[in-house]
Design a protein around this motif. Structure first.
Motif, short mmCIF file in Angstrom:
data_model
loop_
_atom_site.label_atom_id
_atom_site.label_comp_id
_atom_site.label_asym_id
_atom_site.label_seq_id
_atom_site.Cartn_x
_atom_site.Cartn_y
_atom_site.Cartn_z
N ARG A 114 -19.20 24.98 26.16
CA ARG A 114 -19.87 23.97 26.29
C ARG A 114 -18.75 23.89 26.99
NH1 ARG A 114 -21.67 18.74 26.30
NH2 ARG A 114 -21.12 18.80 23.86
N PHE A 115 -17.44 23.28 25.82
CA PHE A 115 -15.63 23.07 26.75
C PHE A 115 -14.93 23.79 27.04
CE2 PHE A 115 -16.71 18.28 25.49
CZ PHE A 115 -17.15 18.26 26.28
N THR A 116 -14.10 24.40 27.03
CA THR A 116 -12.97 25.04 27.16
C THR A 116 -11.63 24.88 27.45
OG1 THR A 116 -14.43 26.91 28.24
CG2 THR A 116 -12.45 27.24 28.16
N ILE A 117 -11.32 24.79 26.01
CA ILE A 117 -9.14 24.47 26.39
C ILE A 117 -8.67 25.42 26.68
CG2 ILE A 117 -9.02 24.98 23.78
CD1 ILE A 117 -6.66 22.67 23.58
N SER A 118 -7.76 24.68 27.63
CA SER A 118 -6.77 25.97 28.06
C SER A 118 -5.26 25.02 27.89
CB SER A 118 -6.90 26.49 29.64
OG SER A 118 -7.14 25.60 30.09
N ARG A 119 -4.74 25.97 28.15
CA ARG A 119 -2.69 25.77 28.29
C ARG A 119 -1.89 26.04 29.49
NH1 ARG A 119 -0.67 24.67 22.81
NH2 ARG A 119 1.92 24.32 23.69
N ASP A 120 -1.42 25.41 30.39
CA ASP A 120 -0.23 26.08 31.16
C ASP A 120 1.14 26.19 31.03
OD1 ASP A 120 1.62 27.14 32.81
OD2 ASP A 120 0.45 26.66 35.07
N ASN A 121 2.29 26.63 30.49
CA ASN A 121 2.96 26.77 29.65
C ASN A 121 4.08 25.90 30.08
OD1 ASN A 121 2.63 26.17 26.12
ND2 ASN A 121 3.11 28.17 26.22
N GLY B 49 -8.07 12.92 34.42
CA GLY B 49 -9.63 13.51 34.75
C GLY B 49 -10.63 12.80 33.88
N GLY B 50 -10.45 12.29 33.65
CA GLY B 50 -11.91 11.02 33.45
C GLY B 50 -12.33 10.31 34.10
N GLY B 51 -13.72 10.10 34.42
CA GLY B 51 -14.40 9.16 35.18
C GLY B 51 -15.68 8.85 34.97
N LEU B 52 -16.77 9.02 36.06
CA LEU B 52 -18.48 8.60 34.91
C LEU B 52 -19.24 9.62 36.12
CD1 LEU B 52 -20.59 6.95 34.46
CD2 LEU B 52 -20.65 6.59 36.85
N VAL B 53 -19.98 10.74 35.01
CA VAL B 53 -20.76 12.10 35.15
C VAL B 53 -21.81 12.39 34.80
CG1 VAL B 53 -19.79 13.23 33.25
CG2 VAL B 53 -20.52 14.89 35.99
N GLN B 54 -23.11 12.45 35.80
CA GLN B 54 -23.96 12.54 35.36
C GLN B 54 -24.43 13.49 34.10
OE1 GLN B 54 -26.75 12.89 38.81
NE2 GLN B 54 -27.38 10.46 39.22
N ALA B 55 -25.78 13.39 33.44
CA ALA B 55 -25.40 14.19 32.21
C ALA B 55 -25.70 15.51 33.11
CB ALA B 55 -27.42 14.28 31.95
N GLY B 56 -25.32 16.88 32.07
CA GLY B 56 -25.95 18.11 33.14
C GLY B 56 -23.61 18.50 34.19
N PHE C 85 -12.55 15.65 16.17
CA PHE C 85 -11.82 16.93 16.60
C PHE C 85 -12.91 17.18 18.30
CE2 PHE C 85 -9.72 20.61 16.84
CZ PHE C 85 -10.17 21.70 16.74
N VAL C 86 -12.25 17.53 19.25
CA VAL C 86 -12.94 18.35 20.27
C VAL C 86 -12.83 19.40 20.07
CG1 VAL C 86 -13.73 18.14 22.37
CG2 VAL C 86 -13.70 16.37 21.88
N ALA C 87 -10.99 20.37 20.22
CA ALA C 87 -10.34 21.15 20.59
C ALA C 87 -9.35 21.31 20.52
CB ALA C 87 -11.13 21.86 22.17
N ALA C 88 -8.82 22.68 20.24
CA ALA C 88 -7.22 22.95 19.87
C ALA C 88 -7.63 24.07 20.49
CB ALA C 88 -6.95 22.90 18.50
N PHE C 89 -5.43 24.01 20.99
CA PHE C 89 -4.68 25.24 20.98
C PHE C 89 -3.54 25.56 20.45
CE2 PHE C 89 -5.40 28.43 24.86
CZ PHE C 89 -4.52 28.96 24.94
N LEU D 283 -8.16 20.47 29.46
CA LEU D 283 -10.26 20.56 28.54
C LEU D 283 -11.88 20.24 29.89
CD1 LEU D 283 -11.48 20.47 25.86
CD2 LEU D 283 -11.99 18.22 26.19
N GLN D 284 -11.39 21.76 30.21
CA GLN D 284 -12.56 21.75 31.56
C GLN D 284 -14.60 21.93 30.31
OE1 GLN D 284 -12.64 22.58 34.53
NE2 GLN D 284 -14.49 22.28 34.29
N MET D 285 -15.08 20.24 30.06
CA MET D 285 -16.54 20.19 29.55
C MET D 285 -17.24 20.00 31.03
SD MET D 285 -14.62 16.99 28.14
CE MET D 285 -14.57 16.07 29.82
#
Length: 124
Positions: free
Chosen positions: A67-74, A8-15, A47-51, A81-83
């Motif tokens: 700005r960021f939200t961590i979630s998990r689907d067991n 899911g990584g990549g290049l994105v503009q600010a905002g 560290f960024v986030a933990a669940f 990580l939604q950024m």
């Protein structure tokens, strides 16, 4: 043994926004705290986030709160990580990490399994 594969990584503009995924294979995903860390060039991994594995508790670095939200689907053995509201200073390689069984979130050495990382680049 647990294997973690980020995507899911990549290049994105600010905002802009990106969603990272981390697919885990192996045992006991539901009993492991899952975390996201990042490492920018020339800097330590941070560290960024933990669940947490128990109770659904989440934790965030101050720099990403709101700005960021961590979630998990067991059921899918996947953590996300939604950024949003990305900034150039968010540019880094992002790593997914898994703790040992029944470990609460803690310092970096809490995490015993690591993915290979996915690059996130935010342009200004």
């Amino acid at each position: 043994q647990v294997q973690l594969v980020e995507s899911g990584g990549g290049l994105v503009q600010a905002g802009g926004s990106l969603r990272l995924s981390c697919a885990a294979s192996g045992r006991a995903f539901g009993s492991r705290t899952m975390g996201w860390f990042r490492q920018a060039p020339g800097k330590d991994r941070e560290f960024v986030a933990a669940f947490s594995w128990s109770g659904g508790t989440t934790y965030y670095a101050d720099s990403v709160k709101g700005r960021f939200t961590i979630s998990r689907d067991n059921a899918k053995n996947t953590v996300y990580l939604q950024m949003s509201g990305l900034k150039p200073e968010d540019t880094a390689v992002y790593y997914c990490a898994a703790s040992g069984p029944y470990q609460s979130p803690g310092p970096r050495n809490t995490y015993v399994y690591w993915g290979q990382g996915t690059q996130v680049t935010v342009s200004s």
